[in-house]
Design a protein around this motif. Structure first.
Motif, PDB file in Angstrom:
ATOM      1  N   HIS A  59      13.714   2.819 -14.249  1.00  0.00           N
ATOM      2  CA  HIS A  59      14.643   3.941 -14.441  1.00  0.00           C
ATOM      3  C   HIS A  59      14.562   4.492 -15.853  1.00  0.00           C
ATOM      4  N   GLY A  60      13.897   3.760 -16.747  1.00  0.00           N
ATOM      5  CA  GLY A  60      13.813   4.150 -18.150  1.00  0.00           C
ATOM      6  C   GLY A  60      12.612   5.024 -18.433  1.00  0.00           C
TER       7      GLY A  60
ATOM      8  N   ARG B  59      14.702   5.431  -6.547  1.00  0.00           N
ATOM      9  CA  ARG B  59      15.339   6.745  -6.563  1.00  0.00           C
ATOM     10  C   ARG B  59      14.262   7.755  -6.246  1.00  0.00           C
TER      11      ARG B  59
ATOM     12  N   TRP C 200      13.892  11.085  -9.425  1.00  0.00           N
ATOM     13  CA  TRP C 200      13.857  10.469 -10.746  1.00  0.00           C
ATOM     14  C   TRP C 200      12.489   9.833 -10.904  1.00  0.00           C
TER      15      TRP C 200
ATOM     16  N   THR D  14      11.528   6.992 -11.311  1.00  0.00           N
ATOM     17  CA  THR D  14      11.436   5.608 -10.857  1.00  0.00           C
ATOM     18  C   THR D  14      10.224   5.436  -9.941  1.00  0.00           C
TER      19      THR D  14
ATOM     20  N   ALA E 139      17.737   5.022 -21.847  1.00  0.00           N
ATOM     21  CA  ALA E 139      17.455   4.769 -20.430  1.00  0.00           C
ATOM     22  C   ALA E 139      18.687   4.986 -19.549  1.00  0.00           C
ATOM     23  N   ILE E 140      19.791   4.381 -19.922  1.00  0.00           N
ATOM     24  CA  ILE E 140      20.979   4.409 -19.068  1.00  0.00           C
ATOM     25  C   ILE E 140      21.702   5.745 -19.140  1.00  0.00           C
TER      26      ILE E 140
ATOM     27  N   TYR F 152      20.080   8.361 -16.892  1.00  0.00           N
ATOM     28  CA  TYR F 152      20.038   7.889 -15.507  1.00  0.00           C
ATOM     29  C   TYR F 152      21.395   7.990 -14.830  1.00  0.00           C
ATOM     30  N   TYR F 153      22.446   7.713 -15.576  1.00  0.00           N
ATOM     31  CA  TYR F 153      23.799   7.754 -15.021  1.00  0.00           C
ATOM     32  C   TYR F 153      24.537   9.047 -15.342  1.00  0.00           C
TER      33      TYR F 153
ATOM     34  N   ASN G 254      15.388  -2.069 -19.923  1.00  0.00           N
ATOM     35  CA  ASN G 254      15.595  -0.665 -20.270  1.00  0.00           C
ATOM     36  C   ASN G 254      14.567  -0.139 -21.256  1.00  0.00           C
TER      37      ASN G 254
END
Length: 289
Positions: free
Chosen positions: A10-11, A39, A42, A44, A222-223, A226-227, A269
């Motif tokens: 995800h990063g 995902r 994204w 990913t 990263a987070i 993503y969020y 991450n």
């Protein structure tokens, strides 16, 4: 409690060869499992493809999809054959399929898949997957693992509980707190017992991490993006609760073990493979190194 490691898909990874190096190092340093996420909209990496490459680069470490967005795989027989192929490539009892219905409506809209009927699609996929695992007359392949790969399910809905109790070996919780585990597991065990299952359902949980001098920056990079879809508060909470010191990592192991978890997956991450070694060093007593 087993300790696994999750790829930083995800990063901001760019070179897929680094992810394969994560797999090699994770096996060499004694981690029990290697996990990938999923995902569509994204960067990913697709989980089955990624784990196929990891399977070829390793020989022992277990492989986990945490999780596959199952209803997006609309050709159920093709998905079953892909999973059985990966099981054959990896060898018996290495692959575990963590599956979930999904809650990001944009992934479904872009796929032309009806979000409202995703539960029915999920059930149909499971029917095909289980049938293909028992009978090779349709795909021509028999799983290396008798009956097919182990199944775990994510989510906390009544439907998710039903899937776990009827078809799975346990719950793959994703990134969760000890409080989340304590709140859900009584419902999980009640559903398990009501279905007449013996033993206890497995509980697999993830925790975000980054270590080293750039840990906080790596987590934010990263987070945060993503969020972002869920709003600033959720993104900021994810960043704030990520583990960024060896002490926090060790405390998480102790906390989740006390909570009754069977496996804790530390999700990276920072895409630098050196993160595997930093984590292993922090957990040298746990990993036996």
């Amino acid at each position: 409690m087993d300790i696994g490691i999750g790829l930083p898909g995800h990063g901001p990874w760019t070179d897929g060869r680094l992810l394969i190096e994560w797999a090699r190092r994770a096996e060499a340093r004694g981690f029990a499992g290697l996990a990938t996420s999923d995902r569509l909209l994204w960067p990913t990496p697709e989980p089955l493809t990624t784990l196929a490459a990891a399977a070829g680069a390793t020989s022992r470490i277990r492989l986990l999809t945490s999780v596959v967005l199952a209803p997006l795989r609309t050709n159920h027989l093709l998905f079953a054959k892909s999973a059985i192929t990966l099981d054959r490539l990896a060898g018996p009892h290495r692959l575990r399929l963590g599956l979930v219905a999904g809650f990001r409506e944009d992934d479904f809209a872009e796929s032309g898949v009806d979000y409202a009927t995703r539960g029915k699609r999920f059930t149909a996929l499971l029917d095909e997957l289980e049938a293909a695992g028992r009978d090779d007359t349709r795909t021509g392949l028999t799983p290396a693992t008798p009956g097919g790969p182990e199944l775990l399910f994510g989510g906390t809905s009544a439907a998710a509980l039903d899937r776990i109790a009827a078809r799975g070996s346990g719950w793959v919780a994703g990134t969760s707190s000890v409080e989340d585990i304590a709140e859900f597991t009584p419902r999980l065990r009640e559903a398990w017992d009501a279905a007449g299952r013996t033993g206890a359902p497995k509980v697999v949980v993830s925790a975000m991490f980054a270590l080293g001098p750039n840990a906080r920056t790596a987590v934010a990079d990263a987070i945060g993006p993503y969020y972002a879809f869920a709003g600033a508060e959720w993104a900021e909470h994810g960043i704030a609760t990520a583990l960024t010191t060896p002490e926090q990592v060790r405390e998480a192991v102790a906390d989740f073990r006390r909570a009754g978890c069977d496996e804790l997956v530390f999700t990276g991450n920072d895409p630098d493979p050196a993160q595997v070694d930093l984590l292993a060093d922090a957990l040298s007593t746990e990993l036996g190194g």
